[in-house]
Design an enzyme around this catalytic site. Structure first.
Site, mmCIF file in Angstrom:
data_model
loop_
_atom_site.group_PDB
_atom_site.id
_atom_site.type_symbol
_atom_site.label_atom_id
_atom_site.label_comp_id
_atom_site.label_asym_id
_atom_site.label_seq_id
_atom_site.Cartn_x
_atom_site.Cartn_y
_atom_site.Cartn_z
ATOM 1 N N ARG A 6 -3.176 6.309 0.316
ATOM 2 C CA ARG A 6 -3.641 7.486 1.055
ATOM 3 C C ARG A 6 -2.645 8.135 1.993
ATOM 4 O O ARG A 6 -2.916 9.220 2.503
ATOM 5 C CB ARG A 6 -4.926 7.135 1.820
ATOM 6 C CG ARG A 6 -6.111 7.042 0.886
ATOM 7 C CD ARG A 6 -7.319 6.540 1.604
ATOM 8 N NE ARG A 6 -7.078 5.193 2.101
ATOM 9 C CZ ARG A 6 -7.952 4.486 2.789
ATOM 10 N NH1 ARG A 6 -9.107 4.999 3.087
ATOM 11 N NH2 ARG A 6 -7.666 3.272 3.184
ATOM 12 N N ASP A 24 -6.456 -3.154 -7.640
ATOM 13 C CA ASP A 24 -7.046 -3.746 -6.435
ATOM 14 C C ASP A 24 -7.349 -5.206 -6.706
ATOM 15 O O ASP A 24 -7.536 -5.604 -7.866
ATOM 16 C CB ASP A 24 -8.323 -3.015 -6.019
ATOM 17 C CG ASP A 24 -8.704 -3.379 -4.589
ATOM 18 O OD1 ASP A 24 -8.171 -2.750 -3.660
ATOM 19 O OD2 ASP A 24 -9.483 -4.325 -4.396
ATOM 20 N N ARG A 33 -6.417 11.609 -6.824
ATOM 21 C CA ARG A 33 -7.583 10.735 -6.747
ATOM 22 C C ARG A 33 -8.878 11.493 -6.411
ATOM 23 O O ARG A 33 -9.961 10.895 -6.454
ATOM 24 C CB ARG A 33 -7.350 9.661 -5.671
ATOM 25 C CG ARG A 33 -6.664 8.367 -6.105
ATOM 26 C CD ARG A 33 -7.575 7.428 -6.904
ATOM 27 N NE ARG A 33 -8.943 7.432 -6.462
ATOM 28 C CZ ARG A 33 -9.400 6.811 -5.398
ATOM 29 N NH1 ARG A 33 -8.614 6.086 -4.665
ATOM 30 N NH2 ARG A 33 -10.669 6.884 -5.064
ATOM 31 N N TYR A 55 -14.643 -12.038 0.165
ATOM 32 C CA TYR A 55 -15.399 -10.831 -0.221
ATOM 33 C C TYR A 55 -16.675 -11.191 -0.976
ATOM 34 O O TYR A 55 -17.734 -10.593 -0.771
ATOM 35 C CB TYR A 55 -14.529 -9.887 -1.066
ATOM 36 C CG TYR A 55 -13.540 -9.113 -0.223
ATOM 37 C CD1 TYR A 55 -13.971 -8.126 0.649
ATOM 38 C CD2 TYR A 55 -12.181 -9.379 -0.281
ATOM 39 C CE1 TYR A 55 -13.069 -7.426 1.436
ATOM 40 C CE2 TYR A 55 -11.267 -8.682 0.503
ATOM 41 C CZ TYR A 55 -11.722 -7.712 1.363
ATOM 42 O OH TYR A 55 -10.850 -7.019 2.155
ATOM 43 N N ARG A 67 0.815 -1.223 0.000
ATOM 44 C CA ARG A 67 0.000 0.000 0.000
ATOM 45 C C ARG A 67 0.847 1.270 0.000
ATOM 46 O O ARG A 67 0.439 2.293 0.551
ATOM 47 C CB ARG A 67 -0.967 0.031 1.193
ATOM 48 C CG ARG A 67 -2.068 -1.002 1.126
ATOM 49 C CD ARG A 67 -3.167 -0.531 0.190
ATOM 50 N NE ARG A 67 -4.127 -1.598 -0.048
ATOM 51 C CZ ARG A 67 -5.213 -1.788 0.681
ATOM 52 N NH1 ARG A 67 -5.498 -0.986 1.675
ATOM 53 N NH2 ARG A 67 -6.016 -2.764 0.398
HETATM 54 O O1 CP3 Z 1 0.030 -1.753 -2.462
HETATM 55 C C1 CP3 Z 1 -0.193 -0.812 -3.264
HETATM 56 O O2 CP3 Z 1 0.213 0.347 -3.074
HETATM 57 C C2 CP3 Z 1 -0.882 -1.131 -4.576
HETATM 58 C C3 CP3 Z 1 -2.278 -0.964 -4.589
HETATM 59 C C4 CP3 Z 1 -3.212 -1.917 -3.845
HETATM 60 C C5 CP3 Z 1 -4.505 -1.504 -3.463
HETATM 61 N N1 CP3 Z 1 -5.184 -2.577 -2.969
HETATM 62 C C6 CP3 Z 1 -5.020 -0.144 -3.636
HETATM 63 C C7 CP3 Z 1 -6.144 0.289 -2.793
HETATM 64 C C8 CP3 Z 1 -3.099 -3.267 -3.490
HETATM 65 C C9 CP3 Z 1 -1.903 -4.198 -3.633
HETATM 66 C C10 CP3 Z 1 -4.351 -3.670 -2.955
HETATM 67 C C11 CP3 Z 1 -4.648 -5.052 -2.533
HETATM 68 C C12 CP3 Z 1 -5.841 -5.296 -1.711
HETATM 69 N N2 CP3 Z 1 -7.100 -4.760 -1.826
HETATM 70 C C13 CP3 Z 1 -5.898 -6.279 -0.692
HETATM 71 C C14 CP3 Z 1 -4.745 -7.157 -0.281
HETATM 72 C C15 CP3 Z 1 -3.797 -6.413 0.576
HETATM 73 C C16 CP3 Z 1 -4.287 -6.144 1.968
HETATM 74 O O3 CP3 Z 1 -4.373 -4.955 2.307
HETATM 75 O O4 CP3 Z 1 -4.547 -7.103 2.685
HETATM 76 C C17 CP3 Z 1 -7.199 -6.273 -0.169
HETATM 77 C C18 CP3 Z 1 -7.705 -7.143 0.967
HETATM 78 C C19 CP3 Z 1 -7.945 -5.319 -0.900
HETATM 79 C C20 CP3 Z 1 -9.379 -4.971 -0.732
HETATM 80 C C21 CP3 Z 1 -9.502 -3.540 -0.374
HETATM 81 N N3 CP3 Z 1 -9.488 -2.514 -1.296
HETATM 82 C C22 CP3 Z 1 -9.532 -2.954 0.915
HETATM 83 C C23 CP3 Z 1 -9.566 -3.716 2.215
HETATM 84 C C24 CP3 Z 1 -9.524 -1.566 0.746
HETATM 85 C C25 CP3 Z 1 -9.420 -0.476 1.795
HETATM 86 C C26 CP3 Z 1 -10.730 0.092 2.181
HETATM 87 C C27 CP3 Z 1 -10.515 1.432 2.851
HETATM 88 O O5 CP3 Z 1 -10.855 2.440 2.245
HETATM 89 O O6 CP3 Z 1 -9.992 1.449 3.984
HETATM 90 C C28 CP3 Z 1 -9.512 -1.317 -0.638
HETATM 91 C C29 CP3 Z 1 -9.464 0.003 -1.300
HETATM 92 C C30 CP3 Z 1 -8.116 0.392 -1.758
HETATM 93 N N4 CP3 Z 1 -7.304 -0.398 -2.511
HETATM 94 C C31 CP3 Z 1 -7.487 1.638 -1.549
HETATM 95 C C32 CP3 Z 1 -6.254 1.590 -2.206
HETATM 96 C C33 CP3 Z 1 -5.242 2.681 -2.330
HETATM 97 C C34 CP3 Z 1 -8.084 2.811 -0.799
HETATM 98 C C35 CP3 Z 1 -9.001 3.498 -1.763
HETATM 99 C C36 CP3 Z 1 -8.984 4.978 -1.595
HETATM 100 O O7 CP3 Z 1 -7.921 5.603 -1.786
HETATM 101 O O8 CP3 Z 1 -10.063 5.496 -1.312
#
Ligand code: CP3
Length: 380
Positions: free
Chosen positions: A47, A92, A56, A167, A43
């Site tokens: 953010r 994602d 974004r 999910y 990540r």
């Molecule tokens: O790592 C990176 O920087 C690359 C981008 C990346 C994202 N999601 C961007 C994202 C990666 C590798 C993921 C993987 C992902 N997504 C996982 C596996 C990794 C982990 O954290 O366990 C999972 C379980 C997800 C599902 C998911 N998508 C979650 C739990 C969330 C967060 C929800 C929240 O807002 O707290 C997302 C959204 C997400 N994916 C964001 C980002 C940058 C946040 C979206 C935003 O900026 O509003």
């Protein structure tokens, strides 16, 4: 001119110096010595960065994953700012599932939310196979990034079948994974059918990224730690193993059947397998076919290495919350992890899970410099 294991041009059988295939990150994944311990952060594109929040603003998450120029810019932001040793594609885990026809959204502050949860055989049928054309924006983004990144490797990724299934079955994030487990234990046949479909979607999604030029892949099974080792081995491992084997140098692998004429681009491509709370599963997650096993902060890296064995590298494992503590605390924890990582045959420094949004980006930059400094090895 011959081709080395990652497709880099070489003369007289000697791999070409430089390029992502010779980077500290790829070398550590392969358990080869390098100039320093490589660092990247799960990540890292997200953010914690003001430049991310700015770009974004007003673009929904899924939409942003489908715009190659935006994906390229967001992926590059942490590389520019922190000097990390690898970029991770901005996308994602639910992107390929949406491409497969499942109606879902990523809700800010919540995560993926599925309109109609998948709980019956008819629901499983709604998950269509995907190919390059269904995720052409990912293919395009990877190609743009590889051109921009030069010697810095790009990590591709996908969600593993269990985490994706959670999910889909729950309909959104879950603390207990109760509905998922109810399906898994109550109807194993349907469970395996669901995971087999998801494994094909995941493998196809990773193939697109590999063919477009990523230097490594990470399979995220973030929630696998919810299972006992016995259940993990029975209900999950075969499906994740199918994905990881499909990316290996396995000429008998099913996906290669009709591709023999093509160059062996994924041969030797490092495969990282990651989960949270997986202390009891580390050995099994390695056996699933990983070259590198991700470790969270609960298991010291020397202990993890004993569980995983000498033929795999490890990745981890700073608690992301430690980055919110005073620098002296961060520094001592980073020192400990670099030291414990020396017990492993290869160590990629990372967090035990993703960067928390409230993290000060300056601290991440300092951690990269500190890991490099502590682990610097004189040139051979
Ligand atoms: O790592 C990176 O920087 C690359 C981008 C990346 C994202 N999601 C961007 C994202 C990666 C590798 C993921 C993987 C992902 N997504 C996982 C596996 C990794 C982990 O954290 O366990 C999972 C379980 C997800 C599902 C998911 N998508 C979650 C739990 C969330 C967060 C929800 C929240 O807002 O707290 C997302 C959204 C997400 N994916 C964001 C980002 C940058 C946040 C979206 C935003 O900026 O509003």
């Amino acid at each position: 001119m011959t081709t080395d294991t990652t497709g880099t041009a070489a003369r007289d059988g000697e791999p070409r110096r430089g390029g992502p295939a010779d980077s500290p990150f790829v070398r550590a994944c392969r358990r080869e010595p390098g100039p320093h311990t490589p660092v990247w952060f799960m990540r890292q594109a997200g953010r914690s960065l003001p430049e991310y929040r700015e770009i974004r603003a007003n673009v929904p998450m899924l939409e942003s994953c489908r715009r190659p120029e935006l994906v390229t810019e967001i992926t590059l932001q942490p590389v520019r700012r922190h000097g990390v040793d690898a970029a991770i594609l901005f996308s994602d885990i639910v992107v390929p599932v949406a491409a497969a026809g499942i109606d879902l959204d990523i809700v800010p502050g919540t995560g993926p939310v599925v309109a109609e949860p998948v709980r019956t055989a008819a629901d499983v049928e709604r998950i269509n196979p995907i190919g390059r054309d269904d995720v052409s924006y990912v293919d395009e983004a990877v190609r743009l990034l590889v051109a921009e990144l030069g010697d810095t490797p790009l990590i591709g990724f996908a969600g593993a079948p269990f985490t994706l299934a959670s999910y889909l079955v729950e309909g959104g994030p879950s603390r207990t994974h109760a509905k998922t487990k109810a399906l898994m234990y109550g109807d194993p046949e349907l469970w395996h059918a669901l995971c087999a479909r998801l494994a094909e979607v995941t493998l196809a999604f990773l193939r697109v990224q590999v063919d477009a030029g990523v230097s490594a892949v990470q399979l995220f099974d973030s929630w696998a730690g919810a299972l006992s080792e016995a259940d993990y081995r029975r209900y999950v491992l075969p499906h994740s193993a199918h994905v990881l084997a499909g990316l290996a140098d396995d000429r008998s692998g099913s996906w290669r059947g009709d591709r023999r004429a093509e160059p062996e681009r994924s041969q030797g491509l490092p495969r990282i397998h990651f989960g949270v709370g997986t202390a009891e599963l580390l050995g099994a997650m390695g056996e699933a076919g990983a070259d590198v096993v991700g470790v969270d902060w609960r298991t010291p890296l020397d202990v993890a290495t004993r569980r995983i064995g000498p033929d795999k590298a490890v990745q981890g494992n700073l608690d992301p919350a430690v980055l919110l503590a005073p620098w002296e605390v961060v520094e001592s924890q980073v020192r400990r992890i670099v030291d414990q990582g020396r017990a492993a045959p290869g160590h990629v420094f990372n967090l035990g899970h993703g960067v928390l949004p409230e993290t000060d980006p300056e601290v991440l930059t300092r951690v990269v410099a500190l890991v490099h400094e502590l682990s610097a090895r004189p040139a051979a």
